[in-house]
Design a protein around this motif. Structure first.
Motif, PDB file in Angstrom:
ATOM      1  N   LEU A 100       8.670   0.447   0.333  1.00 21.20           N
ATOM      2  CA  LEU A 100       8.441   1.959   0.168  1.00 21.20           C
ATOM      3  C   LEU A 100       7.493   1.999  -0.959  1.00 21.20           C
ATOM      4  CD1 LEU A 100      11.784   3.500   0.921  1.00 21.20           C
ATOM      5  CD2 LEU A 100      10.301   3.037   2.452  1.00 21.20           C
ATOM      6  N   LEU A 101       6.694   3.054  -0.863  1.00 24.93           N
ATOM      7  CA  LEU A 101       5.381   3.517  -1.761  1.00 24.93           C
ATOM      8  C   LEU A 101       5.354   4.861  -1.963  1.00 24.93           C
ATOM      9  CD1 LEU A 101       3.166   2.170  -3.274  1.00 24.93           C
ATOM     10  CD2 LEU A 101       1.707   2.230  -1.282  1.00 24.93           C
ATOM     11  N   ARG A 102       5.443   5.322  -3.012  1.00 22.35           N
ATOM     12  CA  ARG A 102       5.425   6.750  -3.505  1.00 22.35           C
ATOM     13  C   ARG A 102       3.839   7.582  -3.338  1.00 22.35           C
ATOM     14  NH1 ARG A 102      10.389   7.819  -6.726  1.00 22.35           N
ATOM     15  NH2 ARG A 102       9.977   5.800  -7.744  1.00 22.35           N
ATOM     16  N   ASN A 103       3.012   6.740  -3.985  1.00 21.90           N
ATOM     17  CA  ASN A 103       1.781   7.253  -4.300  1.00 21.90           C
ATOM     18  C   ASN A 103       0.335   6.685  -3.496  1.00 21.90           C
ATOM     19  OD1 ASN A 103       2.584   9.723  -5.701  1.00 21.90           O
ATOM     20  ND2 ASN A 103       2.962   8.429  -7.325  1.00 21.90           N
ATOM     21  N   PRO A 104       0.512   6.517  -2.159  1.00 24.13           N
ATOM     22  CA  PRO A 104      -0.468   5.737  -1.617  1.00 24.13           C
ATOM     23  C   PRO A 104      -1.928   6.078  -1.741  1.00 24.13           C
ATOM     24  CG  PRO A 104       0.357   7.595  -0.112  1.00 24.13           C
ATOM     25  CD  PRO A 104       1.259   7.474  -1.278  1.00 24.13           C
ATOM     26  N   LEU A 105      -2.116   7.477  -2.303  1.00 22.39           N
ATOM     27  CA  LEU A 105      -3.630   7.810  -2.508  1.00 22.39           C
ATOM     28  C   LEU A 105      -4.131   7.348  -4.023  1.00 22.39           C
ATOM     29  CD1 LEU A 105      -3.333  11.377  -0.843  1.00 22.39           C
ATOM     30  CD2 LEU A 105      -3.772   9.039   0.185  1.00 22.39           C
ATOM     31  N   ASP A 106      -3.165   6.934  -4.594  1.00 17.50           N
ATOM     32  CA  ASP A 106      -3.577   6.311  -6.020  1.00 17.50           C
ATOM     33  C   ASP A 106      -4.204   4.859  -6.043  1.00 17.50           C
ATOM     34  OD1 ASP A 106      -2.576   8.723  -6.880  1.00 17.50           O
ATOM     35  OD2 ASP A 106      -0.906   7.646  -8.173  1.00 17.50           O
ATOM     36  N   ILE A 107      -4.086   4.214  -4.597  1.00 17.72           N
ATOM     37  CA  ILE A 107      -4.302   2.743  -4.676  1.00 17.72           C
ATOM     38  C   ILE A 107      -5.646   2.614  -3.960  1.00 17.72           C
ATOM     39  CG2 ILE A 107      -3.650   0.636  -3.412  1.00 17.72           C
ATOM     40  CD1 ILE A 107      -0.705   1.904  -3.789  1.00 17.72           C
ATOM     41  N   VAL A 108      -6.229   1.854  -4.263  1.00 13.01           N
ATOM     42  CA  VAL A 108      -7.639   1.431  -3.722  1.00 13.01           C
ATOM     43  C   VAL A 108      -6.992   0.069  -3.120  1.00 13.01           C
ATOM     44  CG1 VAL A 108      -9.920   0.776  -3.993  1.00 13.01           C
ATOM     45  CG2 VAL A 108      -9.031   2.357  -5.598  1.00 13.01           C
ATOM     46  N   VAL A 109      -7.395   0.095  -1.881  1.00 10.03           N
ATOM     47  CA  VAL A 109      -6.907  -1.142  -1.033  1.00 10.03           C
ATOM     48  C   VAL A 109      -8.046  -1.814  -0.797  1.00 10.03           C
ATOM     49  CG1 VAL A 109      -4.647  -0.127  -0.209  1.00 10.03           C
ATOM     50  CG2 VAL A 109      -6.701   0.040   1.312  1.00 10.03           C
ATOM     51  N   PRO A 110      -8.008  -3.143  -0.451  1.00 15.44           N
ATOM     52  CA  PRO A 110      -9.141  -3.909  -0.011  1.00 15.44           C
ATOM     53  C   PRO A 110      -9.783  -3.564   0.996  1.00 15.44           C
ATOM     54  CG  PRO A 110      -7.262  -5.331  -0.617  1.00 15.44           C
ATOM     55  CD  PRO A 110      -6.877  -3.938  -0.416  1.00 15.44           C
ATOM     56  N   ALA A 111     -11.125  -3.770   1.401  1.00 15.34           N
ATOM     57  CA  ALA A 111     -11.593  -3.550   2.600  1.00 15.34           C
ATOM     58  C   ALA A 111     -10.903  -3.991   3.893  1.00 15.34           C
ATOM     59  CB  ALA A 111     -13.114  -4.149   2.713  1.00 15.34           C
ATOM     60  N   GLY A 112     -10.885  -3.053   4.927  1.00 17.01           N
ATOM     61  CA  GLY A 112     -10.106  -3.562   5.848  1.00 17.01           C
ATOM     62  C   GLY A 112      -8.555  -3.065   6.104  1.00 17.01           C
ATOM     63  N   THR A 113      -7.955  -3.248   4.705  1.00 12.33           N
ATOM     64  CA  THR A 113      -6.595  -2.778   4.596  1.00 12.33           C
ATOM     65  C   THR A 113      -6.552  -1.300   4.937  1.00 12.33           C
ATOM     66  OG1 THR A 113      -6.380  -4.429   3.166  1.00 12.33           O
ATOM     67  CG2 THR A 113      -4.789  -2.867   3.109  1.00 12.33           C
ATOM     68  N   LEU A 114      -5.451  -0.848   5.708  1.00 13.59           N
ATOM     69  CA  LEU A 114      -5.265   0.612   5.714  1.00 13.59           C
ATOM     70  C   LEU A 114      -3.837   1.022   6.175  1.00 13.59           C
ATOM     71  CD1 LEU A 114      -6.746   1.247   9.311  1.00 13.59           C
ATOM     72  CD2 LEU A 114      -6.347  -1.110   8.768  1.00 13.59           C
ATOM     73  N   PHE A 115      -3.826   2.403   5.781  1.00 12.44           N
ATOM     74  CA  PHE A 115      -2.213   2.855   6.387  1.00 12.44           C
ATOM     75  C   PHE A 115      -2.607   3.493   7.658  1.00 12.44           C
ATOM     76  CE2 PHE A 115      -1.917   2.704   1.612  1.00 12.44           C
ATOM     77  CZ  PHE A 115      -0.702   2.385   1.307  1.00 12.44           C
ATOM     78  N   VAL A 116      -1.546   3.242   8.506  1.00 13.16           N
ATOM     79  CA  VAL A 116      -1.518   3.676   9.847  1.00 13.16           C
ATOM     80  C   VAL A 116      -0.306   4.435  10.158  1.00 13.16           C
ATOM     81  CG1 VAL A 116      -1.866   2.942  12.083  1.00 13.16           C
ATOM     82  CG2 VAL A 116      -3.048   1.432  10.556  1.00 13.16           C
TER      83      VAL A 116
END
Lengths: 221, 221
Positions: A100-116
């Motif tokens: 579980l992850l609290r603050n998804p918007l603080d993270i810069v995920v690598p290209a292609g990776t995404l929250f769906v």
DNA sequence: CCAAAAGTGTTAAAGTTACACCCATGG
DNA sequence: CCATGGGTGTAACTTTAACACTTTTGG
């Protein structure tokens, strides 16, 4: 006389992680394009092979960090998947984890990776669709008798936020008065003394989860 | 720059099985003398290495049959244990299973193998003591919301037998009238029409579990 | 007729559900 | 002063917990 089959001496032990987070009160799961020749065009959970020097929980943390730059607020083992052909290339036994992850918007995920949004997930690579289903079931169940919700909310939150979390993940509606009565009677949360600011209506009181682990109540009958 | 550790290419994947059964209304677990140089004199759960051609559940069944001549009435995956030094010889990742056995007295187990009352188990080899604890917790929890008890009782049983099972495994006492009311109201069991014979008191009605799986009630608040 | 376990009902307390209006704030 | 979400109580109903005596059988 039939020869006994050989013990599996060269198993690949992997971990896969179902990372959940809330974005706009909707449950999302972290997915990546898979990088194998099979399952072309499908998304997959974040996963990888464990090292000699780590347990599966440690591997899950490391792989998440390396492959998705995510550092979850909570992680637990879910279930081990060992069907012989679950990976078409090799025999891979995978220990699935729930994070579980609290603050998804603080993270810069690598290209292609995404929250769906979990409701928008169609078929995933490997047996990851099944892993996701098991993870959703586990999260829903644990909302009912643990304070696991705290890993999806900020340190301070309103009772409405908490209720919306329950309603969203359980796909139900709950009576506001009854919900608040129950949560407060169980002493799962306490007032911080602070209130919302910057809202254009009556500001809500902010609460925090009481510290000691509470894992043995029953919210819904 | 530090070299990354190597992926674990040669993990040994094992299964261990916690087999529970009731003997004289007391919960027993199946144990064997371990056969390694370490942990001398300690007992261990039944376990072994999986084959290339089988899933962990299949491996658990096979290994139980080969090493203990036990063919359980129920089996489920419990949890995977992967601490780096859980086996002092090799890196072994073990998928623990929980199994239930109805008629232990029908089985001729190999020399050395035995059923031990769980309350009499002292320290086991490897991390098997922890596995046993997890298994007991799982069994206790599942008694509360599933009909898993059926795999520890004969096809026909009295309500007193069922209640004694709950009392024994949960280490509590339960009011007879309330227990019967609850079990019958939930329609978990039905009368077979037959009664006990050969007892020197009023013979009890015999019940069976209703067929369809029932996994979503709550026996104890 | 005795010993042993089976079987059965009621009442008080606790918990759950359903339901509607006033309050505080910012714009 | 209006729009928005915050916050609160009560009554009917359901569920749970506590509790003791009569019944049936075999020996």
């Amino acid at each position: 006389m039939k020869r006994a089959p050989l013990p599996l001496r060269f198993a690949v032990v992997a971990v896969d992680v179902v990372v959940f987070t809330l974005i706009d009160d909707v449950l999302h799961v972290l997915l990546q394009p898979h990088n194998s020749e099979y399952y072309k065009g499908k998304l997959a959970l974040v996963g990888g092979i464990i090292y000699e020097s780590e347990s599966t929980d440690e591997a899950a943390q490391r792989i998440l960090a390396q492959k998705s730059h995510v550092s979850p607020d909570y992680i637990e083992q879910l279930q081990t998947f060992s069907a012989i052909n679950r990976d078409k290339r090799n025999r891979v036994v995978s220990v699935a984890h729930l994070a579980l992850l609290r603050n998804p918007l603080d993270i810069v995920v690598p290209a292609g990776t995404l929250f769906v949004p979990v409701t928008a997930v169609s078929s995933l690579a490997y047996d990851h669709t099944e892993m996701l289903q098991v993870a959703i079931g586990r999260l829903q169940a644990k909302l009912g008798y643990t304070t696991i919700a705290k890993y999806l909310l900020p340190a301070q939150f309103t009772l409405t936020q908490l209720q919306t979390l329950y309603e969203s993940i359980l796909a139900t509606t709950i009576d506001k008065r009854n919900f608040r009565k129950k949560i407060l009677a169980l002493r799962l949360v306490e007032e911080t003394g602070e209130r919302q600011s910057g809202v254009q209506n009556r500001p809500a009181s902010l609460y925090r989860f009481v510290h000691q682990q509470q894992n043995d109540f029953s919210l819904f009958v």
